[in-house]
Design a protein around this motif. Sequence first.
Motif, PDB file in Angstrom:
ATOM      1  N   GLY A 187       0.865  -1.215   0.146  1.00 57.12           N
ATOM      2  CA  GLY A 187       0.053  -0.102  -0.173  1.00 57.12           C
ATOM      3  C   GLY A 187       0.883   1.250  -0.007  1.00 57.12           C
ATOM      4  N   VAL A 188       2.165   1.151   0.035  1.00 54.91           N
ATOM      5  CA  VAL A 188       2.946   2.423  -0.005  1.00 54.91           C
ATOM      6  C   VAL A 188       3.091   3.089  -1.466  1.00 54.91           C
ATOM      7  N   LYS A 189       2.876   4.064  -1.478  1.00 57.99           N
ATOM      8  CA  LYS A 189       3.004   4.605  -2.889  1.00 57.99           C
ATOM      9  C   LYS A 189       4.456   4.850  -3.410  1.00 57.99           C
ATOM     10  N   ALA A 190       4.842   4.432  -4.586  1.00 54.68           N
ATOM     11  CA  ALA A 190       6.111   4.212  -5.141  1.00 54.68           C
ATOM     12  C   ALA A 190       6.502   5.539  -5.091  1.00 54.68           C
ATOM     13  N   GLU A 191       6.035   6.816  -5.376  1.00 56.71           N
ATOM     14  CA  GLU A 191       6.545   8.248  -5.277  1.00 56.71           C
ATOM     15  C   GLU A 191       6.814   8.590  -3.733  1.00 56.71           C
ATOM     16  N   ALA A 196      11.189   9.231   0.438  1.00 59.85           N
ATOM     17  CA  ALA A 196      11.578   8.869   1.715  1.00 59.85           C
ATOM     18  C   ALA A 196      13.308   8.418   1.534  1.00 59.85           C
ATOM     19  N   VAL A 197      13.670   7.954   0.446  1.00 57.48           N
ATOM     20  CA  VAL A 197      14.857   7.477   0.149  1.00 57.48           C
ATOM     21  C   VAL A 197      15.366   8.623  -0.184  1.00 57.48           C
ATOM     22  N   LYS A 198      15.058   9.725  -0.778  1.00 58.12           N
ATOM     23  CA  LYS A 198      15.811  10.800  -1.239  1.00 58.12           C
ATOM     24  C   LYS A 198      16.333  11.715  -0.090  1.00 58.12           C
ATOM     25  N   GLY A 227      10.967   8.503   7.030  1.00 55.37           N
ATOM     26  CA  GLY A 227      10.614   9.200   6.006  1.00 55.37           C
ATOM     27  C   GLY A 227       9.365   9.447   5.575  1.00 55.37           C
ATOM     28  N   LEU A 228       8.456   8.397   5.523  1.00 56.25           N
ATOM     29  CA  LEU A 228       7.170   8.375   5.343  1.00 56.25           C
ATOM     30  C   LEU A 228       6.249   9.207   5.939  1.00 56.25           C
ATOM     31  N   ALA A 229       6.646   9.070   7.458  1.00 53.92           N
ATOM     32  CA  ALA A 229       5.999   9.834   8.528  1.00 53.92           C
ATOM     33  C   ALA A 229       6.275  11.500   8.485  1.00 53.92           C
ATOM     34  N   ASP A 234       4.535  17.073   6.688  1.00 53.74           N
ATOM     35  CA  ASP A 234       4.890  17.937   5.860  1.00 53.74           C
ATOM     36  C   ASP A 234       3.726  18.350   5.040  1.00 53.74           C
ATOM     37  N   ARG A 235       3.146  17.298   4.440  1.00 53.53           N
ATOM     38  CA  ARG A 235       1.815  17.385   3.515  1.00 53.53           C
ATOM     39  C   ARG A 235       0.787  18.107   4.368  1.00 53.53           C
ATOM     40  N   ALA A 236       0.643  17.554   5.759  1.00 54.04           N
ATOM     41  CA  ALA A 236      -0.655  18.212   6.640  1.00 54.04           C
ATOM     42  C   ALA A 236      -0.326  19.484   6.653  1.00 54.04           C
TER      43      ALA A 236
END
Length: 289
Positions: A187-191, A196-198, A227-229, A234-236
């Motif tokens: 369920g993790v979006k590839a983008e 997160a890796v970057k 990184g996802l967290a 940041d999006r919120a």
Amino acid sequence: MSWRIANECAERRFGSPARKQIIMFLADKASDDGSGIWCSKGTIQRHTELGESTVKRTINDFLHEGILIEAGQRRCQNGYTVIYRIVLAKISQLDSTAEPDVETGSTVDPVQSEPGRGAMVDGVRGPRWTPNHPKTIHKPPTRVDAREAAAEVEDLEFGKILSAYPEDRIRDRRTCLKQISAAVKAGVKAEDLLLAVKAYAVETESYTRSKVCFADNWFKMRRWEKGLAQIQVDRAKALEAEAKGRASLVEWILGRHPLCKHITRRQVADLLANKAVTPEQVRSAGLEV
């Protein structure tokens, strides 16, 4: 590549092996109408392995004979490359490579000049040409299995994610790609995983290499979750800031504030799309809808 142009050139005589080799290389780069050929003489020389003077002389001869015309120019790192066009009308006037029909004169069991049409099934004859006849043009398949196409896209996408990891700490690519695939399927979006890796690559840029985790362990331990967290936080914040900004614009429009003159057309369109204001309210504030 244009199969039509390539087949047309293959069936004509050009006078020498070098001329035939060069025109076939150009046909490989052409569109179905013969246009869109941009490749330098140096490129032609490298691929055909002919001499530089031979390539230049042959191209000039083709231009003089009308087989090629210069259709424009295309910018490149060394200045520009000439765009050529193969003239089909000129190609069709050249001698054919097909063997002439030979009449034997025999009237007893004469040899047929054309292959048989096959047995009749329900009154319908077979094809005019056999499958391996020289005039049969085999075109590449236009349909690709959907699963194979999806797998190719996934491989490219997952490879891009892994490539964002610190290059000298990438280890066991197969395991890394499997872990990336498992995360996406979960369920993790590839983008988001790429971001997160970057983020980890930027964070560890000043670290000594011994402090940077090997890629296979990093993905196994799901260290990308940190990184996802942060991405979600940041999006919120960005959505909250956007909502506050939109509320301020609405307040200006409803109050016909002097600052309305600084509201852009894009912002007006966004407010209307979100039904934050009506077209009448926008016009009342002196703005264009």
